[in-house]
Scaffold this active site. Structure first.
Site, mmCIF file in Angstrom:
data_model
loop_
_atom_site.group_PDB
_atom_site.id
_atom_site.type_symbol
_atom_site.label_atom_id
_atom_site.label_comp_id
_atom_site.label_asym_id
_atom_site.label_seq_id
_atom_site.Cartn_x
_atom_site.Cartn_y
_atom_site.Cartn_z
ATOM 1 N NE ARG A 227 13.799 7.476 63.980
ATOM 2 C CZ ARG A 227 14.836 6.840 64.434
ATOM 3 N NH1 ARG A 227 14.500 6.167 65.561
ATOM 4 N NH2 ARG A 227 15.907 7.079 63.963
ATOM 5 N NE ARG B 16 15.965 34.674 68.929
ATOM 6 C CZ ARG B 16 15.077 34.648 69.869
ATOM 7 N NH1 ARG B 16 14.305 35.471 70.202
ATOM 8 N NH2 ARG B 16 15.399 33.825 71.138
ATOM 9 C CD GLU C 57 15.864 7.884 74.663
ATOM 10 O OE1 GLU C 57 15.585 7.147 73.664
ATOM 11 O OE2 GLU C 57 15.412 9.247 74.769
ATOM 12 C CE1 TYR D 290 19.799 12.830 64.604
ATOM 13 C CE2 TYR D 290 18.242 14.149 65.903
ATOM 14 C CZ TYR D 290 19.147 13.200 65.949
ATOM 15 O OH TYR D 290 19.280 12.577 67.030
ATOM 16 C CG LEU E 297 14.316 8.449 68.963
ATOM 17 C CD1 LEU E 297 13.140 9.456 68.435
ATOM 18 C CD2 LEU E 297 15.706 9.085 68.390
ATOM 19 C CE LYS F 29 17.176 10.122 64.527
ATOM 20 N NZ LYS F 29 17.864 9.671 65.677
ATOM 21 C CG HIS G 58 9.839 32.235 71.083
ATOM 22 N ND1 HIS G 58 10.414 33.508 71.069
ATOM 23 C CD2 HIS G 58 10.481 31.471 71.969
ATOM 24 C CE1 HIS G 58 11.506 33.453 72.045
ATOM 25 N NE2 HIS G 58 11.576 32.043 72.314
#
Length: 281
Positions: free
Chosen positions: A53, A101, A180, A34, A204, A148, A103
């Site tokens: 980014r 589903r 962070e 995101y 990040l 992110k 992986h």
């Protein structure tokens, strides 16, 4: 309150009507990334940096970028135009898409694209005047913090730790060194120099990271990127947080211990002023 419009897979739709299948890999695995862009006076702030980014995050996890920079910004502008606030925080999310589903990455799957926006809420004047409290904790997240990712459970748990201790943020340390906060980059001031953890896989790289480097150059503030030991953090003259919604915010206590003089300091004042000038144009 009017149901806000959001963008989902090619359509503007009321938020309450936006739906994704339960087999979307973002829902099942957190398999997505995101980006969040602030908008001031209906102008996106450092949009090119945010788009770069987003492209990096998509590349790290092998999702083809659905749009070029121009396409993304056009969509963001369309969503922003449907909302009354002049200052907004625009959220963009891309997941790998819907598949059975399993992986490993599925083949021939179409990414899910979602964009929404909310009014931008900045720290109150009192927080800027008096500073805020933080707590410390061990950084227990994964080793790909430079992505992110929508997989934010580690950050959620850190933010909850802060909330349970009446703190604005949880400042994290890995093996005795600063990384962070749960949703902010952390800056340390000592003897007039601004210190930051290195831009590696353990943090990040906030868009404000590059901006604050630029502001330091313009303001004549010495800047150094290096590993910062826990003892240095507690012995700092000032501690600052930065993020899209916090901008630049002074920390005056960590774990109940005063940082420096226990009040916002001169480096914060200089960077906050410079930040306001930068976003004004």
């Amino acid at each position: 309150m009017q149901d806000p419009l959001v963008y989902l897979n090619g359509e503007l739709t009321p938020l309450s009507e936006a739906k994704i299948p339960v087999l979307d890999r973002g829902f099942i695995f957190g398999d997505g990334v995101y980006e969040v862009i602030p908008m001031y006076a209906r102008k996106l702030f450092r949009a090119k940096h945010h788009m770069a980014r987003l492209a990096r995050s998509l590349g790290y996890i092998g999702i083809p970028n659905p749009y070029d920079e121009e396409g993304w910004l056009a969509l963001a502008g369309k969503v922003a135009a449907a909302h009354p606030a002049d200052d907004q925080l625009i959220y963009m999310q891309v997941t790998r898409g819907v598949a059975k589903r399993a992986h490993a990455f599925p083949k021939d799957v179409t990414p899910t694209i979602f964009i929404m926006t909310n009014p931008l809420s900045l720290p109150p004047a009192q927080a800027l005047k008096d500073g805020v409290a933080c707590v410390s904790m061990e950084d227990k997240r994964w080793l790909h913090c430079h992505i992110k990712s929508t997989s934010l459970l580690g950050n959620v748990l850190a933010a909850q730790h802060a909330a349970e201790n009446d703190a604005v943020e949880a400042i994290q340390f890995r093996d005795g060194y600063l990384t962070e906060a749960s949703a902010s980059n952390v800056w340390v001031v000592k003897n007039g120099t601004l210190l930051a953890p290195p831009k590696d896989n353990l943090i990040l790289e906030g868009i404000r990271y590059g901006l604050i480097e630029e502001l330091c150059v313009a303001a004549g503030i010495s800047f150094e990127s290096r590993r910062i030991a826990r003892d240095e953090v507690f012995a700092a003259d000032e501690i600052l947080l930065s993020s899209a919604s916090k901008e630049v915010l002074p920390v005056v206590t960590i774990d109940g211990k005063h940082i420096g003089a226990g009040v916002p300091g001169p480096v914060f004042q200089a960077l906050y002023s410079a930040y306001q000038q930068a976003k004004a144009g």
